[in-house]
Design a protein around this motif. Structure first.
Motif, PDB file in Angstrom:
ATOM      1  N   TYR A  36     -10.006  -2.469  -0.400  1.00  0.00           N
ATOM      2  CA  TYR A  36      -9.166  -3.457  -0.808  1.00  0.00           C
ATOM      3  C   TYR A  36      -9.945  -4.927  -0.844  1.00  0.00           C
ATOM      4  O   TYR A  36     -10.622  -5.251   0.117  1.00  0.00           O
ATOM      5  CB  TYR A  36      -7.941  -3.820  -0.151  1.00  0.00           C
ATOM      6  N   PRO A  44      -3.783  -8.372  -1.660  1.00  0.00           N
ATOM      7  CA  PRO A  44      -4.822  -7.443  -1.677  1.00  0.00           C
ATOM      8  C   PRO A  44      -4.668  -6.637  -3.155  1.00  0.00           C
ATOM      9  O   PRO A  44      -3.819  -6.293  -3.485  1.00  0.00           O
ATOM     10  CB  PRO A  44      -4.561  -6.429  -0.456  1.00  0.00           C
ATOM     11  N   LEU A  46      -6.447  -2.852  -4.865  1.00  0.00           N
ATOM     12  CA  LEU A  46      -7.109  -1.523  -4.499  1.00  0.00           C
ATOM     13  C   LEU A  46      -8.329  -1.639  -5.215  1.00  0.00           C
ATOM     14  O   LEU A  46      -8.097  -1.675  -6.674  1.00  0.00           O
ATOM     15  CB  LEU A  46      -6.102  -0.473  -4.593  1.00  0.00           C
ATOM     16  N   PHE A  49     -10.134   4.445  -3.730  1.00  0.00           N
ATOM     17  CA  PHE A  49      -9.447   5.162  -3.102  1.00  0.00           C
ATOM     18  C   PHE A  49     -10.040   6.599  -2.691  1.00  0.00           C
ATOM     19  O   PHE A  49     -11.164   6.758  -3.408  1.00  0.00           O
ATOM     20  CB  PHE A  49      -8.001   5.433  -3.693  1.00  0.00           C
ATOM     21  N   GLN A  55     -10.891   2.757  -8.617  1.00  0.00           N
ATOM     22  CA  GLN A  55      -9.390   2.440  -9.295  1.00  0.00           C
ATOM     23  C   GLN A  55      -9.760   2.223 -10.705  1.00  0.00           C
ATOM     24  O   GLN A  55     -10.665   1.498 -10.842  1.00  0.00           O
ATOM     25  CB  GLN A  55      -8.780   1.460  -8.467  1.00  0.00           C
ATOM     26  N   TYR A  87     -11.410  -5.454   2.846  1.00  0.00           N
ATOM     27  CA  TYR A  87     -10.751  -4.412   4.023  1.00  0.00           C
ATOM     28  C   TYR A  87     -10.724  -3.130   3.539  1.00  0.00           C
ATOM     29  O   TYR A  87     -10.554  -2.735   2.447  1.00  0.00           O
ATOM     30  CB  TYR A  87      -9.238  -4.879   4.306  1.00  0.00           C
ATOM     31  N   LEU A  89      -8.964   0.448   4.771  1.00  0.00           N
ATOM     32  CA  LEU A  89      -7.549   0.943   5.279  1.00  0.00           C
ATOM     33  C   LEU A  89      -7.728   2.592   5.278  1.00  0.00           C
ATOM     34  O   LEU A  89      -7.824   3.109   4.240  1.00  0.00           O
ATOM     35  CB  LEU A  89      -6.272   0.425   4.464  1.00  0.00           C
TER      36      LEU A  89
ATOM     37  N   MET B 101      -0.419   2.286  -2.851  1.00  0.00           N
ATOM     38  CA  MET B 101      -1.061   0.926  -2.663  1.00  0.00           C
ATOM     39  C   MET B 101      -1.707   0.196  -3.744  1.00  0.00           C
ATOM     40  O   MET B 101      -2.513  -0.844  -3.797  1.00  0.00           O
ATOM     41  CB  MET B 101      -2.088   1.063  -1.691  1.00  0.00           C
ATOM     42  N   TRP B 104       1.523  -4.418  -5.486  1.00  0.00           N
ATOM     43  CA  TRP B 104       1.947  -5.197  -4.474  1.00  0.00           C
ATOM     44  C   TRP B 104       2.886  -6.250  -4.783  1.00  0.00           C
ATOM     45  O   TRP B 104       2.966  -6.734  -6.113  1.00  0.00           O
ATOM     46  CB  TRP B 104       0.847  -5.898  -3.574  1.00  0.00           C
TER      47      TRP B 104
END
Lengths: 105, 114
Positions: A36, A44, A46, A49, A55, A87, A89, B101, B104
């Motif tokens: 992210y 944030p 993405l 993935f 993405q 970041y 995750l 995700m 957001w």
């Protein structure tokens, strides 16, 4: 809980540089990891993935890879708009856990 | 358009409760799990909670288990985070996120202070 150790915590680079950020998981998480980007005051976003899938809409200079429990985000040619905090995750199991973040300046 | 709009943040005293809301639009809300993530000022992201698409299962970070409750009202396309016994260390921007995700909310600031 799975620990995600992200490094470095910050880095300084020039436009056009290749930038690499790493996350290490405390146990096997298969490829259940996302990357992210977060800019100041924003939610944030993405980028990657499943460890290495880009993405939709994200520039192709961003890429992700995995080797065992080590995961890497690479920016092939840093652009001014890439200044942000990044970041990782893990979404392998709950509780999900983020890395500590890498500030790219 | 596809979006999550948050509400309910503000200033709350230590030990008190607060409820956050996150309203979804532009996508099939009942097809997705929903998450809550928080970020203390100047610090990193912390995943907080998840609720399945039908509310049948929920997961929490150890730091909030027993004090926070995530719920959803699929008739209103809204997910909630009920926070009890708040402490100053939980001052943060709270985000909701769609299960994949990719979407957001804008974030809402919760300040725990006397």
């Amino acid at each position: 809980a799975i620990q995600m150790t992200q490094s470095p915590s910050s880095l300084s680079a020039s436009v056009g540089d290749r930038v690499t950020i790493t996350c290490r998981a405390s146990q096997d998480i298969r490829d259940d990891l996302g990357w992210y980007q977060q800019k100041p005051g924003k939610a944030p976003k993405l980028l990657i993935f499943a460890a290495s899938s880009l993405q939709s809409g994200v520039p192709s200079r961003f890429s992700g890879s995995a080797s065992g429990t080590d995961f890497t985000l690479t920016i092939s040619s840093l652009q001014p708009e890439d200044v942000a905090t990044y970041y990782c995750l893990q979404d392998y199991n709950y509780p999900w856990t983020f890395g500590q973040g890498t500030k790219v300046e | 358009q596809v979006q999550l709009v948050q509400s309910g943040g503000g200033v709350v005293q230590p030990g008190r409760s607060l409820r956050l809301s996150c309203a979804a639009s532009g996508f099939s809300f009942t097809s997705f799990a929903m998450h809550w993530v928080r970020q203390p000022p100047g610090k990193g992201l912390e995943w907080v909670a998840m609720i399945l698409y039908d509310g049948s299962n929920k997961y929490y970070a150890d730091s909030v288990k027993g004090r926070f409750t995530v719920s959803r009202d699929n008739s209103k396309n809204t997910v909630y985070l009920h926070m009890n016994s708040l402490s100053a260390e939980e001052t943060a921007v709270y985000y909701c996120a769609r299960g994949d995700m990719r979407i957001w909310g804008q974030g809402t600031l919760v300040t725990v202070s006397s």
